[in-house]
Write a protein that holds these residues in place. Sequence first.
Motif, PDB file in Angstrom:
ATOM      1  N   ARG A  33       0.810  -1.223   0.000  1.00  0.00           N
ATOM      2  CA  ARG A  33       0.000   0.000   0.000  1.00  0.00           C
ATOM      3  C   ARG A  33       0.843   1.272   0.000  1.00  0.00           C
ATOM      4  NH1 ARG A  33      -4.773  -1.473   4.398  1.00  0.00           N
ATOM      5  NH2 ARG A  33      -6.056  -2.742   2.983  1.00  0.00           N
ATOM      6  N   HIS A  34       2.083   1.181   0.484  1.00  0.00           N
ATOM      7  CA  HIS A  34       2.923   2.368   0.575  1.00  0.00           C
ATOM      8  C   HIS A  34       3.936   2.468  -0.560  1.00  0.00           C
ATOM      9  CE1 HIS A  34       1.192   2.519   4.589  1.00  0.00           C
ATOM     10  NE2 HIS A  34       1.640   3.746   4.693  1.00  0.00           N
ATOM     11  N   ILE A  35       3.695   1.733  -1.632  1.00  0.00           N
ATOM     12  CA  ILE A  35       4.537   1.880  -2.819  1.00  0.00           C
ATOM     13  C   ILE A  35       4.226   3.223  -3.466  1.00  0.00           C
ATOM     14  CG2 ILE A  35       5.046   0.955  -5.115  1.00  0.00           C
ATOM     15  CD1 ILE A  35       4.271  -1.789  -4.036  1.00  0.00           C
ATOM     16  N   PRO A  36       5.227   4.005  -3.837  1.00  0.00           N
ATOM     17  CA  PRO A  36       4.961   5.292  -4.496  1.00  0.00           C
ATOM     18  C   PRO A  36       4.088   5.117  -5.738  1.00  0.00           C
ATOM     19  CG  PRO A  36       7.276   5.122  -3.893  1.00  0.00           C
ATOM     20  CD  PRO A  36       6.659   3.771  -3.611  1.00  0.00           C
ATOM     21  N   THR A  37       3.100   5.970  -5.868  1.00  0.00           N
ATOM     22  CA  THR A  37       2.166   5.856  -6.998  1.00  0.00           C
ATOM     23  C   THR A  37       2.882   6.042  -8.340  1.00  0.00           C
ATOM     24  OG1 THR A  37       1.634   8.210  -6.720  1.00  0.00           O
ATOM     25  CG2 THR A  37       0.194   6.611  -5.633  1.00  0.00           C
ATOM     26  N   GLU A  38       3.996   6.771  -8.327  1.00  0.00           N
ATOM     27  CA  GLU A  38       4.713   6.987  -9.591  1.00  0.00           C
ATOM     28  C   GLU A  38       5.196   5.665 -10.186  1.00  0.00           C
ATOM     29  OE1 GLU A  38       5.459   8.398  -6.745  1.00  0.00           O
ATOM     30  OE2 GLU A  38       4.893  10.524  -6.994  1.00  0.00           O
ATOM     31  N   VAL A  80       7.103  -4.955  -9.873  1.00  0.00           N
ATOM     32  CA  VAL A  80       7.090  -3.644  -9.219  1.00  0.00           C
ATOM     33  C   VAL A  80       6.667  -3.748  -7.756  1.00  0.00           C
ATOM     34  CG1 VAL A  80       6.113  -1.324  -9.245  1.00  0.00           C
ATOM     35  CG2 VAL A  80       6.610  -2.486 -11.399  1.00  0.00           C
ATOM     36  N   GLU A  81       5.496  -4.325  -7.515  1.00  0.00           N
ATOM     37  CA  GLU A  81       4.925  -4.266  -6.173  1.00  0.00           C
ATOM     38  C   GLU A  81       5.705  -5.116  -5.169  1.00  0.00           C
ATOM     39  OE1 GLU A  81       0.776  -5.158  -6.405  1.00  0.00           O
ATOM     40  OE2 GLU A  81       0.323  -3.456  -7.704  1.00  0.00           O
ATOM     41  N   LEU A  82       5.938  -6.377  -5.504  1.00  0.00           N
ATOM     42  CA  LEU A  82       6.639  -7.246  -4.553  1.00  0.00           C
ATOM     43  C   LEU A  82       8.074  -6.797  -4.286  1.00  0.00           C
ATOM     44  CD1 LEU A  82       5.337 -10.833  -5.430  1.00  0.00           C
ATOM     45  CD2 LEU A  82       4.737  -9.384  -3.488  1.00  0.00           C
ATOM     46  N   PRO A  83       8.881  -6.454  -5.315  1.00  0.00           N
ATOM     47  CA  PRO A  83      10.230  -5.955  -5.010  1.00  0.00           C
ATOM     48  C   PRO A  83      10.221  -4.679  -4.175  1.00  0.00           C
ATOM     49  CG  PRO A  83      10.094  -6.622  -7.307  1.00  0.00           C
ATOM     50  CD  PRO A  83       8.697  -6.671  -6.778  1.00  0.00           C
ATOM     51  N   SER A  84       9.280  -3.775  -4.453  1.00  0.00           N
ATOM     52  CA  SER A  84       9.228  -2.527  -3.695  1.00  0.00           C
ATOM     53  C   SER A  84       8.785  -2.766  -2.260  1.00  0.00           C
ATOM     54  CB  SER A  84       8.278  -1.541  -4.379  1.00  0.00           C
ATOM     55  OG  SER A  84       8.720  -1.208  -5.671  1.00  0.00           O
ATOM     56  N   ALA A  85       7.914  -3.744  -2.075  1.00  0.00           N
ATOM     57  CA  ALA A  85       7.396  -4.035  -0.738  1.00  0.00           C
ATOM     58  C   ALA A  85       8.265  -5.021   0.029  1.00  0.00           C
ATOM     59  CB  ALA A  85       5.973  -4.594  -0.847  1.00  0.00           C
ATOM     60  N   MET A  86       9.356  -5.493  -0.566  1.00  0.00           N
ATOM     61  CA  MET A  86      10.139  -6.552   0.047  1.00  0.00           C
ATOM     62  C   MET A  86      10.702  -6.197   1.425  1.00  0.00           C
ATOM     63  SD  MET A  86      10.740  -9.662  -0.361  1.00  0.00           S
ATOM     64  CE  MET A  86      10.173  -9.821  -2.063  1.00  0.00           C
ATOM     65  N   PRO A  87      11.176  -4.960   1.673  1.00  0.00           N
ATOM     66  CA  PRO A  87      11.638  -4.661   3.045  1.00  0.00           C
ATOM     67  C   PRO A  87      10.562  -4.895   4.093  1.00  0.00           C
ATOM     68  CG  PRO A  87      12.375  -2.963   1.526  1.00  0.00           C
ATOM     69  CD  PRO A  87      11.433  -3.835   0.757  1.00  0.00           C
ATOM     70  N   SER A  88       9.344  -4.498   3.804  1.00  0.00           N
ATOM     71  CA  SER A  88       8.248  -4.697   4.753  1.00  0.00           C
ATOM     72  C   SER A  88       7.893  -6.174   4.876  1.00  0.00           C
ATOM     73  CB  SER A  88       7.016  -3.888   4.311  1.00  0.00           C
ATOM     74  OG  SER A  88       5.978  -3.998   5.250  1.00  0.00           O
ATOM     75  N   ILE A  89       7.892  -6.895   3.754  1.00  0.00           N
ATOM     76  CA  ILE A  89       7.577  -8.328   3.788  1.00  0.00           C
ATOM     77  C   ILE A  89       8.610  -9.084   4.612  1.00  0.00           C
ATOM     78  CG2 ILE A  89       7.377 -10.412   2.370  1.00  0.00           C
ATOM     79  CD1 ILE A  89       6.230  -8.660   0.143  1.00  0.00           C
ATOM     80  N   LEU A  90       9.883  -8.750   4.434  1.00  0.00           N
ATOM     81  CA  LEU A  90      10.937  -9.426   5.191  1.00  0.00           C
ATOM     82  C   LEU A  90      10.858  -9.090   6.678  1.00  0.00           C
ATOM     83  CD1 LEU A  90      13.929  -9.039   2.708  1.00  0.00           C
ATOM     84  CD2 LEU A  90      12.605 -11.096   3.207  1.00  0.00           C
ATOM     85  N   ALA A  91      10.415  -7.888   7.004  1.00  0.00           N
ATOM     86  CA  ALA A  91      10.176  -7.567   8.413  1.00  0.00           C
ATOM     87  C   ALA A  91       9.053  -8.433   8.970  1.00  0.00           C
ATOM     88  CB  ALA A  91       9.828  -6.084   8.560  1.00  0.00           C
ATOM     89  N   GLY A  92       8.049  -8.717   8.135  1.00  0.00           N
ATOM     90  CA  GLY A  92       6.971  -9.609   8.546  1.00  0.00           C
ATOM     91  C   GLY A  92       7.466 -11.030   8.789  1.00  0.00           C
ATOM     92  N   VAL A  93       8.409 -11.479   7.975  1.00  0.00           N
ATOM     93  CA  VAL A  93       9.003 -12.812   8.176  1.00  0.00           C
ATOM     94  C   VAL A  93       9.681 -12.876   9.539  1.00  0.00           C
ATOM     95  CG1 VAL A  93      10.729 -14.440   7.347  1.00  0.00           C
ATOM     96  CG2 VAL A  93       9.292 -13.201   5.706  1.00  0.00           C
ATOM     97  N   ASN A  94      10.439 -11.836   9.856  1.00  0.00           N
ATOM     98  CA  ASN A  94      11.126 -11.783  11.147  1.00  0.00           C
ATOM     99  C   ASN A  94      10.131 -11.812  12.306  1.00  0.00           C
ATOM    100  OD1 ASN A  94      12.170  -9.846  13.490  1.00  0.00           O
ATOM    101  ND2 ASN A  94      13.951 -10.830  12.583  1.00  0.00           N
ATOM    102  N   GLN A  95       9.072 -11.023  12.205  1.00  0.00           N
ATOM    103  CA  GLN A  95       8.079 -10.979  13.271  1.00  0.00           C
ATOM    104  C   GLN A  95       7.334 -12.308  13.398  1.00  0.00           C
ATOM    105  OE1 GLN A  95       7.510  -8.429  15.538  1.00  0.00           O
ATOM    106  NE2 GLN A  95       9.484  -7.835  14.656  1.00  0.00           N
ATOM    107  N   SER A  96       7.065 -12.948  12.278  1.00  0.00           N
ATOM    108  CA  SER A  96       6.393 -14.251  12.317  1.00  0.00           C
ATOM    109  C   SER A  96       7.259 -15.291  13.017  1.00  0.00           C
ATOM    110  CB  SER A  96       6.052 -14.719  10.900  1.00  0.00           C
ATOM    111  OG  SER A  96       5.049 -13.901  10.331  1.00  0.00           O
ATOM    112  N   LEU A  97       8.557 -15.253  12.773  1.00  0.00           N
ATOM    113  CA  LEU A  97       9.478 -16.167  13.458  1.00  0.00           C
ATOM    114  C   LEU A  97       9.412 -15.973  14.970  1.00  0.00           C
ATOM    115  CD1 LEU A  97      12.723 -16.212  11.289  1.00  0.00           C
ATOM    116  CD2 LEU A  97      11.433 -18.210  12.033  1.00  0.00           C
ATOM    117  N   MET A  98       9.409 -14.726  15.407  1.00  0.00           N
ATOM    118  CA  MET A  98       9.383 -14.448  16.846  1.00  0.00           C
ATOM    119  C   MET A  98       8.055 -14.883  17.468  1.00  0.00           C
ATOM    120  SD  MET A  98      12.354 -13.267  17.559  1.00  0.00           S
ATOM    121  CE  MET A  98      12.876 -14.465  16.324  1.00  0.00           C
ATOM    122  N   MET A  99       6.949 -14.622  16.770  1.00  0.00           N
ATOM    123  CA  MET A  99       5.645 -15.048  17.277  1.00  0.00           C
ATOM    124  C   MET A  99       5.568 -16.575  17.328  1.00  0.00           C
ATOM    125  SD  MET A  99       3.941 -12.265  17.946  1.00  0.00           S
ATOM    126  CE  MET A  99       2.211 -12.702  17.959  1.00  0.00           C
ATOM    127  N   ALA A 100       6.107 -17.228  16.311  1.00  0.00           N
ATOM    128  CA  ALA A 100       6.076 -18.690  16.273  1.00  0.00           C
ATOM    129  C   ALA A 100       6.896 -19.284  17.407  1.00  0.00           C
ATOM    130  CB  ALA A 100       6.605 -19.187  14.920  1.00  0.00           C
TER     131      ALA A 100
END
Length: 288
Positions: free
Chosen positions: A179-184, A203-223
């Motif tokens: 959702r926070h990918i620049p509209t340009e 475009v979308e997945l590569p741009s969002a990858m930092p946030s997705i990888l942060a989600g992976v880290n958080q999922s590991l900790m929750m698990a």
Amino acid sequence: MDFLTSFRFDGAFDRTVDDGIDWLNDNLAFLFDAIRAALDSALFALNWALSMPWWLFVTLTVAASWRLSGLGLALFAAIALAMCQAAGLWEMLIETLALVILATLIALAIGIPLGILGARWRRFGKVLEPAMDTLQTLPPYVYLLPAIALIGFGGASAVVATMILAVPPTVRLTMLGIRHIPTERIELARSLGATSTAQLVRVELPSAMPSILAGVNQSLMMALGMAVIAGIIGAGGLGSEVYRAVRYLEIGRAVDAGLAIVVLSILLDRLSAGIAERFLKTGGTTRG
């Protein structure tokens, strides 16, 4: 006030839930048996893959820590893991690690597609967000009971309960990243004639990858947190050792198992963060 006191729905609600569980057990027992067999097999295979000589595991972990995070983490890994072996907790540590990895992989396979759908279809996202809020705020023990009722005691139930708790961070951060990918960037891809799938992949997945990888880290900790609690239902690992030590008031043993959990938590956190950072430096930035 008498009317309000007499007007209680908890009894009817409880009966509805219990009847629903009974119906699922009566009509879909074959499905839950298949899920249990698949999860038990996957957990056994992962345990087997990780059950190398302890010194080899420590050597590989130290090498990975040095490469991904530096000398400090490598020294910590060598000393802390050797202490876990000396305390007689090695097999339990490996069992916990296998459970966390399997539950996290399943959570990612579910959470990332859900996050993509929630980001691209706003109406679905509006339904998904409160659902994830509910899953993340419910007490972890709530997930254990349905898993036990439908799948039974043991590792398979622990994987299911752990996976449910690990899904929300992945969903949330995947949605946030897209959702926070620049509209340009989106407009440029569309102006170049990119299809919806090409736009997502390039475009979308590569741009969002930092946030997705942060989600992976958080999922590991929750698990990891849930995997420890799951020791109560016979999942094995460090959680069962903590539970046994509490039952018999073996304070020293509980501290040993607790420290082993801390060691595993630090290593998973720093290694996953190091992998994410290296990925972004090599593959992520060239695409973005």
